[in-house]
Enzyme design. Sequence first.
Site, mmCIF file in Angstrom:
data_model
loop_
_atom_site.group_PDB
_atom_site.id
_atom_site.type_symbol
_atom_site.label_atom_id
_atom_site.label_comp_id
_atom_site.label_asym_id
_atom_site.label_seq_id
_atom_site.Cartn_x
_atom_site.Cartn_y
_atom_site.Cartn_z
ATOM 1 N N ARG A 123 20.129 -16.023 10.861
ATOM 2 C CA ARG A 123 19.733 -14.605 10.664
ATOM 3 C C ARG A 123 20.854 -13.630 11.036
ATOM 4 O O ARG A 123 20.604 -12.479 11.379
ATOM 5 C CB ARG A 123 18.471 -14.262 11.447
ATOM 6 N N LYS A 145 29.223 -4.387 2.225
ATOM 7 C CA LYS A 145 28.626 -5.064 1.064
ATOM 8 C C LYS A 145 29.132 -6.503 1.026
ATOM 9 O O LYS A 145 30.346 -6.738 0.988
ATOM 10 C CB LYS A 145 29.041 -4.372 -0.225
ATOM 11 N N GLU A 187 42.449 0.897 -6.801
ATOM 12 C CA GLU A 187 41.331 1.300 -5.923
ATOM 13 C C GLU A 187 41.786 2.359 -4.915
ATOM 14 O O GLU A 187 40.994 3.184 -4.479
ATOM 15 C CB GLU A 187 40.741 0.087 -5.201
ATOM 16 N N LYS A 229 36.805 5.688 2.569
ATOM 17 C CA LYS A 229 35.669 4.766 2.420
ATOM 18 C C LYS A 229 34.699 4.950 3.581
ATOM 19 O O LYS A 229 33.479 4.957 3.398
ATOM 20 C CB LYS A 229 36.163 3.319 2.342
ATOM 21 N N GLU A 239 23.759 2.883 -0.066
ATOM 22 C CA GLU A 239 23.933 3.288 -1.468
ATOM 23 C C GLU A 239 22.656 3.823 -2.095
ATOM 24 O O GLU A 239 22.232 3.426 -3.188
ATOM 25 C CB GLU A 239 24.472 2.112 -2.310
ATOM 26 N N ARG A 243 27.036 7.088 -2.026
ATOM 27 C CA ARG A 243 27.958 5.949 -2.044
ATOM 28 C C ARG A 243 28.254 5.473 -3.465
ATOM 29 O O ARG A 243 29.269 4.819 -3.720
ATOM 30 C CB ARG A 243 27.386 4.804 -1.186
ATOM 31 N N ASN A 247 31.652 3.618 -7.148
ATOM 32 C CA ASN A 247 31.604 2.789 -8.360
ATOM 33 C C ASN A 247 32.344 3.439 -9.531
ATOM 34 O O ASN A 247 32.224 2.981 -10.674
ATOM 35 C CB ASN A 247 30.152 2.500 -8.757
ATOM 36 N N HIS A 250 33.735 1.395 -12.337
ATOM 37 C CA HIS A 250 33.120 0.064 -12.259
ATOM 38 C C HIS A 250 32.117 -0.202 -13.380
ATOM 39 O O HIS A 250 31.815 -1.359 -13.666
ATOM 40 C CB HIS A 250 32.441 -0.140 -10.899
ATOM 41 N N HIS A 254 33.171 -3.561 -14.695
ATOM 42 C CA HIS A 254 32.362 -4.784 -14.556
ATOM 43 C C HIS A 254 32.072 -5.405 -15.913
ATOM 44 O O HIS A 254 32.084 -6.629 -16.063
ATOM 45 C CB HIS A 254 31.035 -4.477 -13.849
ATOM 46 N N HIS A 267 39.959 -7.801 -10.663
ATOM 47 C CA HIS A 267 38.953 -6.740 -10.507
ATOM 48 C C HIS A 267 39.598 -5.346 -10.603
ATOM 49 O O HIS A 267 39.121 -4.471 -11.333
ATOM 50 C CB HIS A 267 38.229 -6.926 -9.173
HETATM 51 N N1 GLY Z 1 33.015 -1.305 -3.427
HETATM 52 C C1 GLY Z 1 32.004 -0.342 -3.521
HETATM 53 C C2 GLY Z 1 31.244 -0.123 -2.271
HETATM 54 O O1 GLY Z 1 31.596 -0.649 -1.237
HETATM 55 O O2 GLY Z 1 30.244 0.560 -2.285
#
Ligand code: GLY
Length: 369
Positions: A123, A145, A187, A229, A239, A243, A247, A250, A254, A267
């Site tokens: 856990r 994430k 990025e 960030k 998010e 947040r 993206n 993206h 993606h 990426h």
């Molecule tokens: N890479 C996008 C985020 O961390 O929300």
Amino acid sequence: MAGYEIKVKSKDFTYRVLIEEGLLSGLGKTVRLLLPSSKALLVSDSTVFSLYGERVLKALKSEKWQVSICRVQPGEKSKTLTSVSKLYNAAVKAGLDRNSPVIALGGGVVGDLAGFAASTFMRGVPLVMVPTSLLAQVDSSVGGKVAVNHPRGKNLIGSFYPPRLVVIDPLVLNTLPARQLQAGLAEVIKYGIIENKDFFLWLEENIGYLLSGENVFLVEAISESVRAKARVVQADEYEKDYRRILNFGHTIGHALEAATDYSYYLHGEAVLCGMLLAVEISLRQNILDLNAARRIKTMLAKCGLKRPPTGLTAQKIIDRLKQDKKRREADFIFVLPSAIGSATIVPVNDLNLLKNVIELLWFEDWGVV
Ligand code: GLY
């Protein structure tokens, strides 16, 4: 050279992001000061481990850590539940307790994979990120994430699980291939476009030094990116809304990665294409003015646009867009820059507009805008 310590507040604790040359050699002590345990699981990929594994092991063992090692193949194909199982087995065999850290030494794949295993093993055991690619240093190692892929989609199985510590040693970038550096810079530039105009101006001045891998400039760029960030994830850790600006690039990025089976674009390269196209959409929707669009495109083009592979078509990219997990009913959700330093989240449902813009990937000479 200056070192930085940036604090990131998450729901349950605040963690530090340390940025300084040579930090790898002191890793054992840094983690020891944080965690009352004697066992650790070091997760890496075979390429990164062959470069930095010995140094990290020495640093950990000199502080009496009993380290078990789990290595995976480099690349996105390792981000699976099968690899997670391998990590659980290694963690059980190593006899980890609930204070024993999982230490992720590698790029985004290793961080996401080790992070997901750490978030679920018993856990949750402490996660220490030691990112070795520029992209992982400025993005995926910070913010919590973690995820693995499912055959039906990238990062479909994941959670929010902040690290207890992030250790960034910029010296590891000296062995990073130029292609990976460029992809990571995409990025970095993202933060200037969506969040910090002053940083964008700094990047306009200094992008040449960054592309040639000058460490002094890279350290500044990494610390500014991590600060950006941190501001975003502190404002909206899970998010729910804000947040989502991270993206930027993206949505199409993606789709490009998925349409090419995750084996053609890095990426960051796919996100760079996605950012260029999002700027174009923003311009055509009158959200962004011509001058700002030109400056952003010029900056992005300096990181190198990778043309699509033979066989890929705009329609195939649109088909993948339709499977986007962030899609809302009929709309495609885009993050569009509204000025240099700010962005807005906009539903787009004009398929003709999308197709016309995506076709620019083949035809536009982005380098001369
Ligand atoms: N890479 C996008 C985020 O961390 O929300």
